[in-house]
Design a protein around this motif. Structure first.
Motif, PDB file in Angstrom:
ATOM      1  N   GLY A  11     -11.067  -0.852  -5.158  1.00  0.00           N
ATOM      2  CA  GLY A  11      -9.324  -0.320  -3.830  1.00  0.00           C
ATOM      3  C   GLY A  11      -8.020  -0.408  -5.062  1.00  0.00           C
ATOM      4  N   ALA A  12      -7.929  -1.211  -6.367  1.00  0.00           N
ATOM      5  CA  ALA A  12      -6.845  -1.448  -6.855  1.00  0.00           C
ATOM      6  C   ALA A  12      -6.338  -0.129  -7.637  1.00  0.00           C
ATOM      7  CB  ALA A  12      -7.286  -2.006  -8.075  1.00  0.00           C
ATOM      8  N   GLY A  13      -4.857  -0.049  -7.340  1.00  0.00           N
ATOM      9  CA  GLY A  13      -4.286   1.203  -7.735  1.00  0.00           C
ATOM     10  C   GLY A  13      -4.205   1.505  -9.021  1.00  0.00           C
ATOM     11  N   LEU A  14      -4.642   0.251  -9.670  1.00  0.00           N
ATOM     12  CA  LEU A  14      -4.205   0.420 -11.373  1.00  0.00           C
ATOM     13  C   LEU A  14      -5.453  -0.526 -11.990  1.00  0.00           C
ATOM     14  CD1 LEU A  14      -2.460   2.297 -13.671  1.00  0.00           C
ATOM     15  CD2 LEU A  14      -1.110   0.146 -13.630  1.00  0.00           C
ATOM     16  N   VAL A  15      -6.113  -0.313 -12.681  1.00  0.00           N
ATOM     17  CA  VAL A  15      -7.044  -1.218 -14.045  1.00  0.00           C
ATOM     18  C   VAL A  15      -6.443  -0.593 -14.836  1.00  0.00           C
ATOM     19  CG1 VAL A  15      -8.955  -1.988 -14.339  1.00  0.00           C
ATOM     20  CG2 VAL A  15      -8.535  -0.815 -11.823  1.00  0.00           C
ATOM     21  N   PHE A  16      -6.177  -2.223 -15.819  1.00  0.00           N
ATOM     22  CA  PHE A  16      -5.909  -2.110 -17.100  1.00  0.00           C
ATOM     23  C   PHE A  16      -7.261  -2.399 -17.852  1.00  0.00           C
ATOM     24  CE2 PHE A  16      -1.178  -2.421 -16.399  1.00  0.00           C
ATOM     25  CZ  PHE A  16      -0.900  -1.933 -17.632  1.00  0.00           C
TER      26      PHE A  16
ATOM     27  N   ARG B 153       0.144  -0.455  -4.639  1.00  0.00           N
ATOM     28  CA  ARG B 153       1.223  -1.847  -6.052  1.00  0.00           C
ATOM     29  C   ARG B 153       0.107  -2.548  -6.555  1.00  0.00           C
ATOM     30  NH1 ARG B 153       6.824  -0.897  -4.844  1.00  0.00           N
ATOM     31  NH2 ARG B 153       7.380   1.505  -3.672  1.00  0.00           N
ATOM     32  N   ILE B 154      -1.035  -2.571  -6.292  1.00  0.00           N
ATOM     33  CA  ILE B 154      -2.095  -3.400  -6.739  1.00  0.00           C
ATOM     34  C   ILE B 154      -2.433  -3.459  -8.359  1.00  0.00           C
ATOM     35  CG2 ILE B 154      -4.319  -4.596  -6.180  1.00  0.00           C
ATOM     36  CD1 ILE B 154      -3.685  -4.048  -3.399  1.00  0.00           C
ATOM     37  N   VAL B 155      -2.329  -4.043  -9.279  1.00  0.00           N
ATOM     38  CA  VAL B 155      -3.154  -3.553 -10.264  1.00  0.00           C
ATOM     39  C   VAL B 155      -3.670  -5.000 -11.068  1.00  0.00           C
ATOM     40  CG1 VAL B 155      -1.698  -3.436 -13.047  1.00  0.00           C
ATOM     41  CG2 VAL B 155      -0.174  -2.596 -10.494  1.00  0.00           C
ATOM     42  N   VAL B 156      -5.082  -4.484 -11.628  1.00  0.00           N
ATOM     43  CA  VAL B 156      -5.739  -5.498 -11.701  1.00  0.00           C
ATOM     44  C   VAL B 156      -5.092  -5.767 -13.607  1.00  0.00           C
ATOM     45  CG1 VAL B 156      -8.476  -5.591 -12.777  1.00  0.00           C
ATOM     46  CG2 VAL B 156      -7.509  -4.388 -10.438  1.00  0.00           C
ATOM     47  N   SER B 157      -4.617  -6.918 -13.720  1.00  0.00           N
ATOM     48  CA  SER B 157      -4.523  -7.092 -15.045  1.00  0.00           C
ATOM     49  C   SER B 157      -5.154  -6.978 -15.961  1.00  0.00           C
ATOM     50  CB  SER B 157      -3.861  -9.010 -15.082  1.00  0.00           C
ATOM     51  OG  SER B 157      -2.670  -8.934 -14.673  1.00  0.00           O
ATOM     52  N   PRO B 158      -4.805  -7.372 -16.909  1.00  0.00           N
ATOM     53  CA  PRO B 158      -5.893  -6.852 -18.800  1.00  0.00           C
ATOM     54  C   PRO B 158      -6.350  -8.199 -18.500  1.00  0.00           C
ATOM     55  CG  PRO B 158      -3.207  -6.546 -19.435  1.00  0.00           C
ATOM     56  CD  PRO B 158      -3.507  -6.279 -17.969  1.00  0.00           C
ATOM     57  N   MET B 159      -7.475  -8.552 -19.366  1.00  0.00           N
ATOM     58  CA  MET B 159      -8.002  -9.507 -19.207  1.00  0.00           C
ATOM     59  C   MET B 159      -9.331 -10.137 -20.511  1.00  0.00           C
ATOM     60  SD  MET B 159      -8.511 -11.174 -14.994  1.00  0.00           S
ATOM     61  CE  MET B 159      -9.844  -9.682 -14.565  1.00  0.00           C
ATOM     62  N   GLY B 160      -9.027 -10.389 -21.080  1.00  0.00           N
ATOM     63  CA  GLY B 160     -10.245  -9.995 -22.262  1.00  0.00           C
ATOM     64  C   GLY B 160     -11.261 -11.262 -22.212  1.00  0.00           C
ATOM     65  N   MET B 161     -12.265 -10.191 -21.756  1.00  0.00           N
ATOM     66  CA  MET B 161     -13.929 -10.329 -22.343  1.00  0.00           C
ATOM     67  C   MET B 161     -14.703 -10.421 -23.511  1.00  0.00           C
ATOM     68  SD  MET B 161     -14.019 -10.141 -18.980  1.00  0.00           S
ATOM     69  CE  MET B 161     -12.605 -11.133 -18.476  1.00  0.00           C
ATOM     70  N   TYR B 162     -13.620 -10.334 -24.480  1.00  0.00           N
ATOM     71  CA  TYR B 162     -14.342 -10.821 -25.600  1.00  0.00           C
ATOM     72  C   TYR B 162     -15.980 -10.211 -25.826  1.00  0.00           C
ATOM     73  CZ  TYR B 162      -9.602 -13.674 -25.798  1.00  0.00           C
ATOM     74  OH  TYR B 162      -9.153 -13.679 -25.775  1.00  0.00           O
ATOM     75  N   SER B 163     -16.260  -8.782 -25.675  1.00  0.00           N
ATOM     76  CA  SER B 163     -17.793  -8.822 -25.724  1.00  0.00           C
ATOM     77  C   SER B 163     -17.574  -7.163 -26.354  1.00  0.00           C
ATOM     78  CB  SER B 163     -17.881  -8.531 -23.967  1.00  0.00           C
ATOM     79  OG  SER B 163     -18.236 -10.022 -23.361  1.00  0.00           O
TER      80      SER B 163
ATOM     81  N   PHE C  61       0.745  -1.409  -0.006  1.00  0.00           N
ATOM     82  CA  PHE C  61      -0.123  -0.051  -0.448  1.00  0.00           C
ATOM     83  C   PHE C  61       1.001   1.312  -0.180  1.00  0.00           C
ATOM     84  CE2 PHE C  61      -3.165  -3.410   1.332  1.00  0.00           C
ATOM     85  CZ  PHE C  61      -3.828  -2.986   0.367  1.00  0.00           C
ATOM     86  N   GLU C  62       2.252   0.702  -0.849  1.00  0.00           N
ATOM     87  CA  GLU C  62       3.186   2.583  -0.549  1.00  0.00           C
ATOM     88  C   GLU C  62       2.730   2.968  -1.682  1.00  0.00           C
ATOM     89  OE1 GLU C  62       7.147   1.438   0.039  1.00  0.00           O
ATOM     90  OE2 GLU C  62       7.462   1.460   2.028  1.00  0.00           O
ATOM     91  N   SER C  63       3.206   3.848  -1.676  1.00  0.00           N
ATOM     92  CA  SER C  63       2.485   4.827  -3.296  1.00  0.00           C
ATOM     93  C   SER C  63       4.057   4.075  -4.401  1.00  0.00           C
ATOM     94  CB  SER C  63       1.721   6.584  -3.387  1.00  0.00           C
ATOM     95  OG  SER C  63       2.954   6.715  -2.733  1.00  0.00           O
ATOM     96  N   ILE C  64       3.608   5.058  -5.695  1.00  0.00           N
ATOM     97  CA  ILE C  64       4.386   4.642  -6.836  1.00  0.00           C
ATOM     98  C   ILE C  64       4.218   5.037  -7.722  1.00  0.00           C
ATOM     99  CG2 ILE C  64       3.891   2.114  -7.875  1.00  0.00           C
ATOM    100  CD1 ILE C  64       6.591   1.305  -8.469  1.00  0.00           C
ATOM    101  N   ALA C  65       5.081   6.075  -8.169  1.00  0.00           N
ATOM    102  CA  ALA C  65       5.277   6.697  -9.265  1.00  0.00           C
ATOM    103  C   ALA C  65       5.953   6.481 -10.338  1.00  0.00           C
ATOM    104  CB  ALA C  65       5.986   8.240  -9.064  1.00  0.00           C
ATOM    105  N   PHE C  66       5.044   6.441 -11.418  1.00  0.00           N
ATOM    106  CA  PHE C  66       6.081   5.992 -13.543  1.00  0.00           C
ATOM    107  C   PHE C  66       5.956   7.212 -13.615  1.00  0.00           C
ATOM    108  CE2 PHE C  66       4.465   2.072 -11.193  1.00  0.00           C
ATOM    109  CZ  PHE C  66       5.917   1.322 -11.290  1.00  0.00           C
ATOM    110  N   ARG C  67       7.101   8.219 -14.031  1.00  0.00           N
ATOM    111  CA  ARG C  67       6.943   9.964 -14.790  1.00  0.00           C
ATOM    112  C   ARG C  67       5.719  10.632 -13.931  1.00  0.00           C
ATOM    113  NH1 ARG C  67       9.021   9.390 -20.286  1.00  0.00           N
ATOM    114  NH2 ARG C  67       9.980   7.332 -20.256  1.00  0.00           N
ATOM    115  N   GLY C  68       5.266  10.810 -14.684  1.00  0.00           N
ATOM    116  CA  GLY C  68       4.206  11.766 -14.221  1.00  0.00           C
ATOM    117  C   GLY C  68       2.847  12.159 -13.829  1.00  0.00           C
TER     118      GLY C  68
ATOM    119  N   ALA D 169       9.406  -7.089  -7.377  1.00  0.00           N
ATOM    120  CA  ALA D 169       8.955  -6.723  -8.192  1.00  0.00           C
ATOM    121  C   ALA D 169       8.228  -5.826  -7.946  1.00  0.00           C
ATOM    122  CB  ALA D 169       8.210  -7.542  -8.913  1.00  0.00           C
ATOM    123  N   ASP D 170       8.071  -4.634  -8.441  1.00  0.00           N
ATOM    124  CA  ASP D 170       7.504  -3.228  -8.522  1.00  0.00           C
ATOM    125  C   ASP D 170       6.051  -3.187  -7.837  1.00  0.00           C
ATOM    126  OD1 ASP D 170      10.026  -1.689  -8.581  1.00  0.00           O
ATOM    127  OD2 ASP D 170      10.339  -3.084  -9.532  1.00  0.00           O
ATOM    128  N   LEU D 171       5.685  -4.210  -9.375  1.00  0.00           N
ATOM    129  CA  LEU D 171       3.602  -3.429  -8.940  1.00  0.00           C
ATOM    130  C   LEU D 171       3.252  -5.554  -9.334  1.00  0.00           C
ATOM    131  CD1 LEU D 171       3.623  -1.229 -11.560  1.00  0.00           C
ATOM    132  CD2 LEU D 171       2.779  -0.887  -8.701  1.00  0.00           C
TER     133      LEU D 171
END
Length: 390
Positions: free
Chosen positions: A49-54, A18-28, A5-12, A325-327
């Motif tokens: 609550g995920a930090g980044l949603v793909f 650090r929790i990311v929802v992976s890209p998952m094909g829904m084909y919809s 639950f620490e923040s992390i920055a990439f560029r701007g 890893a970082d994420l």
């Protein structure tokens, strides 16, 4: 300090955790356009609550779709639907990312939840479109897949430009992070792997030549993006097949990606085949892909994302604390529990009064949770979730 639950920055772009929802094909998607399903699908992860949603693999061209159900950003009319998804994700406090892709020799297939097979005459009668896919060489992915047409040099230029145009549309839609899909046997990864690339020109043969086109795409997309927009790349760190792409190749490739301005390598594996082969070296288990993220992080000196059967908060936290890893990228576990991130915060004692939950929920939970705690009961349901998922 709980690193998950620490923040992390990439560029701007700063991620709240650090929790990311992976890209998952829904084909919809409908003719490349997203639908109300997608708004609900992605919105719940952001609320969770995920930090980044793909947003799932999004096609750079009509004939680059894996299936008729793939979303696209190959035309301007598709921007508005994506913009609505971005708005929903950001309204819940998460950052929004998109993975852009060309299906290559795995294109023109039936949706995964309908069999992931070649389109039948009945499918076509029902309105499904079929086409001949393209790839580095005229070698089919596997039985049941069409033989692709090898891309000419003009064709390669067209694909590169399609990636650039799609990335620009993604920025217009408001996405914070762009990811190039170079994994799982799709077009860019098939150039990298000797299982799929049998070219005899400057785009085939040696490792340097096989990396050439994916690096050209990377360079062009990076140049087209605002300097503050992070660029991630998902790779298959190994094919899991003798004679295929190996972790040592991925380390070399990741160093090149870093030189071109890539900010993170998202480390998956597999997804590529050759006729008559199986992923004989693959052994799945919790964190089975984490060692690849760890090696690339240290040997290529670039940030990495770990993915693959990472189910519990303690395991995710240990990966980060150990510098592997970082994420943390999560897929199926998020489908099972879209509120995984908030349950993880509860697990670590970071939501004493549910302050990390949406305020519309928090007061209900605080009232209910206070009564449970008064009776000495626990709100930590993660062990139950983990057992059910396994």
């Amino acid at each position: 300090m709980v690193k998950l639950f620490e923040s992390i920055a990439f560029r701007g772009v700063e991620l709240g955790n650090r929790i990311v929802v992976s890209p998952m094909g829904m084909y919809s998607a409908d003719n490349g356009y997203v639908t109300p399903f997608h708004l609900v699908h992605y919105g719940k992860f952001a609320m969770g609550g995920a930090g980044l949603v793909f947003v799932e693999q999004t096609s750079v061209s009509r004939k680059g779709r894996i299936t008729n159900g793939d979303p696209g950003l190959w035309e301007d009319g598709q921007i508005d639907g994506m913009r609505q998804i971005v708005h929903v994700i950001k309204s819940q406090g998460s950052k929004a990312a998109i993975q852009i892709n060309h299906g290559g020799r795995k294109s023109s297939q039936q949706r995964a939840f309908r069999g992931n097979s070649h389109l039948t005459d009945r499918d076509i009668e029902m309105g499904e479109e079929t086409w001949v896919p393209t790839g580095p060489s005229d070698v089919a992915f596997s039985d049941g897949f069409q033989t692709p047409i090898p891309l000419s040099k003009d064709g390669l230029t067209g694909v590169r430009d399609a990636f650039v145009a799609t990335a620009r549309r993604a920025v217009l839609a408001g996405f914070d992070v762009i990811e190039l899909h170079m994994a799982h046997g799709y077009l860019l990864q098939s150039f990298l792997s000797p299982l799929a690339n049998f070219r005899t020109d400057e785009y085939g043969g040696s490792l340097e030549n096989r990396m050439r086109f994916p690096l050209e795409v990377t360079r062009a997309v990076r140049a087209a993006l605002p300097s503050a927009t992070p660029l991630f790349v998902r790779i298959s760190a190994t094919d899991w097949i003798d004679g295929g792409w190996e972790i040592e190749d991925s380390i070399v490739f990741s160093r090149k990606l870093k030189e071109l301005g890539v900010d993170l390598v998202d480390c998956s594996t597999g997804g590529n085949l050759r006729a008559g082969s199986t992923n004989a070296n693959l052994g799945r288990g919790p964190g089975y892909q984490v060692p690849f993220a760890e090696r690339i992080r240290h040997e290529a000196a670039i940030a990495t994302g770990a993915v693959g059967m990472i189910r519990t908060p303690d395991f995710a936290e240990k990966i980060l604390q150990d510098g592997r890893a970082d994420l943390i990228f999560m897929a199926r576990q998020m489908l099972f529990d879209p509120f995984w991130a908030l349950h993880a915060a509860e697990h670590f004692g970071l939501t004493g009064n549910f302050e990390k939950w949406p305020e519309q929920y928090a007061w209900w939970l605080a009232k209910w949770g206070g009564a449970l705690r008064a009776n000495g009961e626990s709100l930590d349901g993660l062990e139950r979730y983990r057992e059910a998922a396994e």
